[in-house]
Design a protein around this motif. Structure first.
Motif, PDB file in Angstrom:
ATOM      1  N   VAL A 213       0.833  -1.200   0.000  1.00 33.73           N
ATOM      2  CA  VAL A 213       0.000   0.000   0.000  1.00 33.73           C
ATOM      3  C   VAL A 213       0.871   1.255   0.000  1.00 33.73           C
ATOM      4  O   VAL A 213       0.509   2.276  -0.596  1.00 33.73           O
ATOM      5  CB  VAL A 213      -1.007  -0.011   1.178  1.00 33.73           C
ATOM      6  N   GLN A 214       2.062   1.180   0.612  1.00 32.58           N
ATOM      7  CA  GLN A 214       2.987   2.306   0.561  1.00 32.58           C
ATOM      8  C   GLN A 214       3.517   2.503  -0.860  1.00 32.58           C
ATOM      9  O   GLN A 214       3.634   3.636  -1.344  1.00 32.58           O
ATOM     10  CB  GLN A 214       4.144   2.085   1.542  1.00 32.58           C
ATOM     11  N   THR A 215       3.838   1.400  -1.531  1.00 41.09           N
ATOM     12  CA  THR A 215       4.282   1.475  -2.925  1.00 41.09           C
ATOM     13  C   THR A 215       3.149   1.972  -3.815  1.00 41.09           C
ATOM     14  O   THR A 215       3.360   2.789  -4.724  1.00 41.09           O
ATOM     15  CB  THR A 215       4.753   0.092  -3.409  1.00 41.09           C
ATOM     16  N   PHE A 216       1.945   1.477  -3.559  1.00 38.95           N
ATOM     17  CA  PHE A 216       0.766   1.889  -4.309  1.00 38.95           C
ATOM     18  C   PHE A 216       0.581   3.407  -4.264  1.00 38.95           C
ATOM     19  O   PHE A 216       0.377   4.054  -5.298  1.00 38.95           O
ATOM     20  CB  PHE A 216      -0.462   1.181  -3.724  1.00 38.95           C
ATOM     21  N   LYS A 217       0.685   3.977  -3.084  1.00 39.05           N
ATOM     22  CA  LYS A 217       0.523   5.430  -2.955  1.00 39.05           C
ATOM     23  C   LYS A 217       1.578   6.171  -3.759  1.00 39.05           C
ATOM     24  O   LYS A 217       1.287   7.183  -4.418  1.00 39.05           O
ATOM     25  CB  LYS A 217       0.591   5.836  -1.476  1.00 39.05           C
ATOM     26  N   MET A 218       2.822   5.690  -3.705  1.00 36.84           N
ATOM     27  CA  MET A 218       3.905   6.327  -4.457  1.00 36.84           C
ATOM     28  C   MET A 218       3.615   6.304  -5.953  1.00 36.84           C
ATOM     29  O   MET A 218       3.757   7.323  -6.650  1.00 36.84           O
ATOM     30  CB  MET A 218       5.223   5.604  -4.172  1.00 36.84           C
ATOM     31  N   VAL A 219       3.192   5.151  -6.478  1.00 32.13           N
ATOM     32  CA  VAL A 219       2.919   5.014  -7.904  1.00 32.13           C
ATOM     33  C   VAL A 219       1.753   5.911  -8.318  1.00 32.13           C
ATOM     34  O   VAL A 219       1.818   6.604  -9.342  1.00 32.13           O
ATOM     35  CB  VAL A 219       2.632   3.548  -8.256  1.00 32.13           C
TER      36      VAL A 219
END
Length: 445
Positions: A213-219
């Motif tokens: 979810v942290q990677t998702f937000k970044m993308v």
């Protein structure tokens, strides 16, 4: 489960993909992604846990006199990001846990804390805490200076079929980008509000899903910028519109099977699931401080916009805090609908898992499920049924957190103290702010 990636795999990937920089990511107390970026010449130091940084400047970490921290990358999180530096070289990303200089896991690292709670779960015989997050977000237009506005790129609604508007094009590129770095995207669609979107990716264990979810937000943020849009996960960015939730789907596994499933029980929920559910409901007010950690969060938790307001559960009814979706055995789960995407996912899952496991230990059944719309129910009827409200402000939620020893234990002493200090400061700053609404309302008095 996390795939196995070795140091040699990463070395080979760096060479094959012309990776010139390595981004070492971690998360602070507020759920904000942080990173130390180093050139590929430092690859061996990265792989041997030899990259240090100053933790005194990170919210909730340490004091100035004990500031040295060390990053321990989790090799399973290796990804080559789908964008390049100014010279055309790729950027490699590793998610890290934070350790002290003597090699011990740092107690103020939210990721370390979730790993600690998961290990406690395993001592009770469970093998995995599976999680599916549904993190909603808004796309907003940028102005001529590249700053966000409150203008939306579309006025579509829930599941509206659009083809070539700005939002649909951006949403498709987000999906393609996520898939290029290993996500299995299951669905993407427009949500209820103007400019509001949802993209769902596959369930996995708690730590992997929190990382994702942290990677998702970044993308999402990076791709939105490419489309001249601003992506926000703020709980209630637009007045009068639906807010952004982060429905949290939870299930426990034991001996390779879903411990929440029992074909002979009502709703196909096992007693284990019901005990876990009661644990969440019992500690719901304290969990709310973690799942809804901003002043703005409580402008979403109001009647009229599908977000829950009361501590209760149901099957098909969507007004209670926890819903039991219809599902086959492997996907039987509890869906907690109260949290929003400003929550730190590592802290949220640690709190939910701790509360649920405590419920299993105590083996107490939850209240009866709610079959009618809570928003249309009288206050007297709710009192008769023992249905209590969720906190209405960050201040009330923080009071509940400070009174709940179990949920403080879920975070540990360091993180609990840092969380309380951070949120008390946020509330104090808010109460001292004079808004345009107040001026328009009271200036003539």
């Amino acid at each position: 489960m996390a795939k196995t990636i070795t140091a040699d795999d990463i070395r080979q990937s760096v060479a094959d993909n012309d990776v010139r920089f390595l981004r070492l990511a971690f998360t602070d107390i507020n759920g904000t992604s942080k990173a130390v970026e180093v050139p590929n010449s430092q690859l061996e130091k990265v792989l041997s846990n030899d990259i240090r940084f100053d933790g005194s400047s990170i919210d909730g970490f340490v004091r100035l006199e004990e500031s040295d921290m060390v990053l321990y990358p989790d090799f399973s999180t290796w990804a080559v990001l789908p964008w390049t530096d100014s010279q055309g070289g790729k950027i490699g990303r590793l998610i890290c846990s934070v350790h002290t200089t003597d090699g011990k896991p740092f107690a103020g690292d939210p990721r370390n804390n979730l790993k600690r709670v998961v290990e406690e779960m395993k001592t009770m015989g469970f093998s995995a805490f599976d999680i599916g997050f549904e993190a909603e977000f808004h796309l907003l237009k940028l102005d001529e200076n590249g700053d966000w506005t409150t203008q939306v790129p579309d006025h579509a609604s829930y599941f509206d079929m659009t083809s070539n508007d700005e939002s649909a094009s951006c949403r498709r590129e987000i999906v393609e980008t996520l898939e290029s770095i290993g996500f299995e995207v299951e669905a993407a669609h427009h949500e209820v509000g103007d400019g509001q979107q949802e993209i769902d990716f596959k369930f996995d264990d708690a730590l992997t899903t929190a990382d994702r979810v942290q990677t998702f937000k970044m993308v999402v943020r990076e791709v939105a910028r490419k489309h001249n849009l601003f992506a926000t996960f703020m709980a209630k960015p637009l007045q009068g519109q639906a807010g952004n939730g982060m429905h949290t789907n939870m299930s426990l596994f034991k001996d390779g099977k879903n411990a929440f499933y029992d074909k002979n029980n009502e709703y196909h929920l096992s007693n284990t699931a019901l005990y876990f559910l009661n644990g969440i409901l019992t500690h719901a007010r304290a969990i709310t401080a973690i799942g809804n950690p901003t002043v703005n969060s409580y402008k979403r938790l109001i009647p009229g916009f599908e977000a829950p307001v009361y501590i209760s559960w149901a099957s098909k009814n969507r007004s209670p805090m926890i819903r039991i979706p219809s599902a086959e055995e492997i996907n039987t789960r509890l869906e907690m609908r109260s949290a929003d995407p400003t929550a730190n996912p590592y802290l949220l899952l640690a709190a939910c898992l701790t509360a649920g496991l405590d419920g299993i230990k105590k083996q107490e059944m939850p209240m009866d499920p709610i079959t009618s719309n809570l928003f249309e129910m009288s206050e007297e009827k709710r009192e008769e049924l023992g249905i209590k409200p969720l906190p209405a402000t960050l201040h009330s939620a923080l009071k509940a957190f400070k009174a709940d020893k179990l949920i403080q234990d879920a975070l540990g002493d360091h993180l609990s103290s840092s969380f309380i200090s951070s949120k008390e400061l946020e509330w104090a700053q808010y109460t001292q702010t004079v808004s345009d609404w107040e001026r328009n309302k009271y200036m003539g008095y």
